[in-house]
Design a protein around this motif. Structure first.
Motif, short mmCIF file in Angstrom:
data_model
loop_
_atom_site.label_atom_id
_atom_site.label_comp_id
_atom_site.label_asym_id
_atom_site.label_seq_id
_atom_site.Cartn_x
_atom_site.Cartn_y
_atom_site.Cartn_z
N ARG A 228 0.83 -1.21 0.00
CA ARG A 228 0.00 0.00 0.00
C ARG A 228 0.86 1.25 0.00
O ARG A 228 0.58 2.23 -0.70
CB ARG A 228 -0.92 0.01 1.23
CG ARG A 228 -2.07 -0.97 1.17
CD ARG A 228 -2.90 -0.91 2.42
NE ARG A 228 -3.34 0.44 2.71
CZ ARG A 228 -3.93 0.82 3.85
NH1 ARG A 228 -4.12 -0.07 4.82
NH2 ARG A 228 -4.30 2.05 4.04
N HIS A 229 1.94 1.22 0.79
CA HIS A 229 2.80 2.39 0.89
C HIS A 229 3.51 2.66 -0.44
O HIS A 229 3.63 3.82 -0.86
CB HIS A 229 3.81 2.18 2.01
CG HIS A 229 4.68 3.37 2.27
ND1 HIS A 229 4.23 4.50 2.93
CD2 HIS A 229 5.97 3.63 1.93
CE1 HIS A 229 5.20 5.39 3.00
NE2 HIS A 229 6.26 4.88 2.41
N LYS A 230 3.97 1.62 -1.11
CA LYS A 230 4.66 1.80 -2.39
C LYS A 230 3.70 2.31 -3.46
O LYS A 230 4.08 3.14 -4.30
CB LYS A 230 5.29 0.46 -2.82
CG LYS A 230 6.49 0.06 -2.00
CD LYS A 230 7.31 -1.00 -2.67
CE LYS A 230 8.08 -0.41 -3.84
NZ LYS A 230 9.02 -1.36 -4.45
N ARG A 231 2.48 1.83 -3.44
CA ARG A 231 1.48 2.36 -4.39
C ARG A 231 1.25 3.85 -4.16
O ARG A 231 1.15 4.64 -5.11
CB ARG A 231 0.16 1.60 -4.23
CG ARG A 231 0.13 0.24 -4.89
CD ARG A 231 -1.25 -0.34 -4.85
NE ARG A 231 -2.21 0.53 -5.54
CZ ARG A 231 -3.53 0.34 -5.50
NH1 ARG A 231 -4.04 -0.64 -4.76
NH2 ARG A 231 -4.33 1.14 -6.17
N LYS A 232 1.17 4.23 -2.89
CA LYS A 232 0.95 5.64 -2.56
C LYS A 232 2.13 6.49 -3.01
O LYS A 232 1.95 7.60 -3.54
CB LYS A 232 0.73 5.78 -1.05
CG LYS A 232 0.38 7.18 -0.61
CD LYS A 232 0.14 7.21 0.90
CE LYS A 232 -0.19 8.62 1.36
NZ LYS A 232 -0.42 8.67 2.84
N MET A 233 3.35 5.98 -2.81
CA MET A 233 4.54 6.72 -3.20
C MET A 233 4.66 6.82 -4.73
O MET A 233 5.15 7.82 -5.26
CB MET A 233 5.79 6.05 -2.62
CG MET A 233 5.91 6.20 -1.12
SD MET A 233 6.04 7.91 -0.55
CE MET A 233 4.37 8.20 0.07
N GLN A 234 4.23 5.77 -5.45
CA GLN A 234 4.28 5.82 -6.91
C GLN A 234 3.33 6.87 -7.47
O GLN A 234 3.63 7.53 -8.46
CB GLN A 234 3.94 4.44 -7.48
CG GLN A 234 5.07 3.43 -7.32
CD GLN A 234 4.66 2.04 -7.77
OE1 GLN A 234 3.50 1.82 -8.15
NE2 GLN A 234 5.59 1.11 -7.72
N LYS A 235 2.19 7.02 -6.85
CA LYS A 235 1.24 8.04 -7.29
C LYS A 235 1.81 9.44 -7.07
O LYS A 235 1.58 10.35 -7.86
CB LYS A 235 -0.08 7.90 -6.54
CG LYS A 235 -0.88 6.67 -6.95
CD LYS A 235 -2.18 6.60 -6.18
CE LYS A 235 -2.99 5.36 -6.58
NZ LYS A 235 -4.26 5.26 -5.83
N ASN A 236 2.55 9.57 -5.97
CA ASN A 236 3.15 10.88 -5.67
C ASN A 236 4.52 11.07 -6.32
O ASN A 236 5.14 12.12 -6.17
CB ASN A 236 3.28 11.07 -4.16
CG ASN A 236 1.92 11.07 -3.47
OD1 ASN A 236 0.91 11.43 -4.09
ND2 ASN A 236 1.89 10.66 -2.21
N SER A 237 5.00 9.99 -7.01
CA SER A 237 6.32 10.03 -7.67
C SER A 237 7.41 10.43 -6.69
O SER A 237 8.26 11.28 -6.97
CB SER A 237 6.30 11.00 -8.86
OG SER A 237 5.35 10.59 -9.80
N ALA A 238 7.38 9.81 -5.53
CA ALA A 238 8.37 10.15 -4.50
C ALA A 238 8.75 8.90 -3.72
O ALA A 238 8.06 7.89 -3.75
CB ALA A 238 7.80 11.21 -3.55
N LYS A 239 9.86 9.02 -3.04
CA LYS A 239 10.33 7.93 -2.18
C LYS A 239 10.82 8.54 -0.88
O LYS A 239 11.61 9.47 -0.88
CB LYS A 239 11.46 7.17 -2.86
CG LYS A 239 11.95 5.98 -2.05
CD LYS A 239 13.08 5.28 -2.77
CE LYS A 239 13.60 4.10 -1.95
NZ LYS A 239 14.73 3.43 -2.61
N ASN A 240 10.30 8.02 0.22
CA ASN A 240 10.70 8.59 1.51
C ASN A 240 11.34 7.54 2.39
O ASN A 240 11.50 6.38 2.01
CB ASN A 240 9.50 9.25 2.21
CG ASN A 240 8.42 8.22 2.53
OD1 ASN A 240 8.55 7.05 2.20
ND2 ASN A 240 7.38 8.68 3.17
#
Length: 308
Positions: free
Chosen positions: A215-227
């Motif tokens: 879920r977290h990786k999907r959210k980050m892909q939508k935002n085009s970011a990595k934290n």
């Protein structure tokens, strides 16, 4: 001096392998305990993760120590098992440390899952907030529950030895032979239940953390970011999956040990027991290399030893 003990090459090989495993595991876990205690004395701070690792290190150290003593006496001095209540005490202490190790190892997976996974359920949020306060109570509960199981194992072993103890002078004089099926079925049931419960905790923790990472990786892909949270998820996932893998092997070995003991078949039993006792050693290595503080201290120690 009237009796001559016949020690076979199989007994010698078993003793050598058991000794190597036991001393390697004792050294590793003593290293974990010493590093954590030194850090505790210096910083006066002990977080929840370090408490769990300290408890694991202590329980595994004593488990491997008792296991080695039991193996050593059974091969070199089998007549010691005639001394009451030495065999009962050895089995009970081994059971106490083994069960405590199993409970807390599984709880460590749950701890990583609760700390790192992100879910909006109210119960999960409550656990995330209260987990640091829950840890000491879980450790205390593990000790008390393991103590209860230890007492039960002592009583069952004592009854079995009193009722069915006999001695043979064929290969190893004074070597006790007890009918396994009649008296030790409660121990098998308790052991299987404890390991199955701990195994299910590890499975659910791995699945929940994997779902949270997805879920977290999907959210980050939508935002085009990595934290940083993604890296923490992945690191915890590697630790739990490695634990899940070796715990699966350990649980399979336990089931096979119970099957072979009930059938009184010994040829494959030695290999299975070797893999079973390797669990505390391998998992302790994984814990060291998944903890930056322990990993740096170990590498620094090895480099100093190499230089000397």
């Amino acid at each position: 001096s009237r009796y001559k003990f016949n020690i076979t090459s199989h007994d010698v090989m078993a003793m050598v392998i058991t000794t190597a495993q036991a001393f390697a595991g004792m050294w590793i876990n003593a290293f974990i305990v010493s590093v954590l205690c030194i850090a505790w004395v210096k910083k006066k701070i002990f977080n929840s993760n370090e408490k769990i690792l300290l408890f694991l290190g202590c329980s595994r150290f004593w488990y491997l120590c008792i296991t080695w003593v039991y193996s050593f006496l059974s091969v070199i001095y089998p007549w010691c098992f005639c001394i009451y209540p030495l065999p009962q005490l050895l089995v009970a202490i081994q059971s106490f440390s083994n069960f405590a190790n199993s409970w807390v190892s599984a709880f460590l997976c749950g701890f990583y899952c609760i700390k790192i996974a992100n879910f909006r359920h109210i119960f999960f949020i409550y656990l995330k907030v209260k987990i640091d306060r829950i840890v000491p109570w879980v450790l205390l509960g593990s000790v008390l529950l393991s103590l209860v199981i230890c007492i039960l194992v002592y009583d069952i072993t004592d009854e079995a030895h009193c009722n069915n103890l006999n001695f043979t002078i064929v290969r190893n004089p004074w070597k006790p032979t007890v009918k396994v099926n009649e008296h030790f079925f409660p121990i098998f049931f308790i052991t299987g239940f404890v390991f199955a419960t701990a195994f299910m905790v590890a499975v659910f923790s791995a699945l929940l953390l994997l779902f949270s990472l997805w879920r977290h990786k999907r959210k980050m892909q939508k935002n085009s970011a990595k934290n940083l949270s993604t890296d923490v998820h992945i690191k915890a996932m590697k630790s739990i999956l490695s634990f899940f893998l070796i715990y699966s092997i350990n649980f399979t070995c336990l089931v096979l040990i119970l099957i072979y003991l009930r059938k009184n078949e010994n040829p494959a039993l030695f290999v299975i027991i070797v893999f079973h006792y390797a669990f505390p050693v391998v998992h302790s290595f994984i814990l060291i290399f998944s903890n930056p503080k322990l990993e740096k201290t170990l590498l620094r120690t090895l480099s100093c030893v190499k230089c000397k």
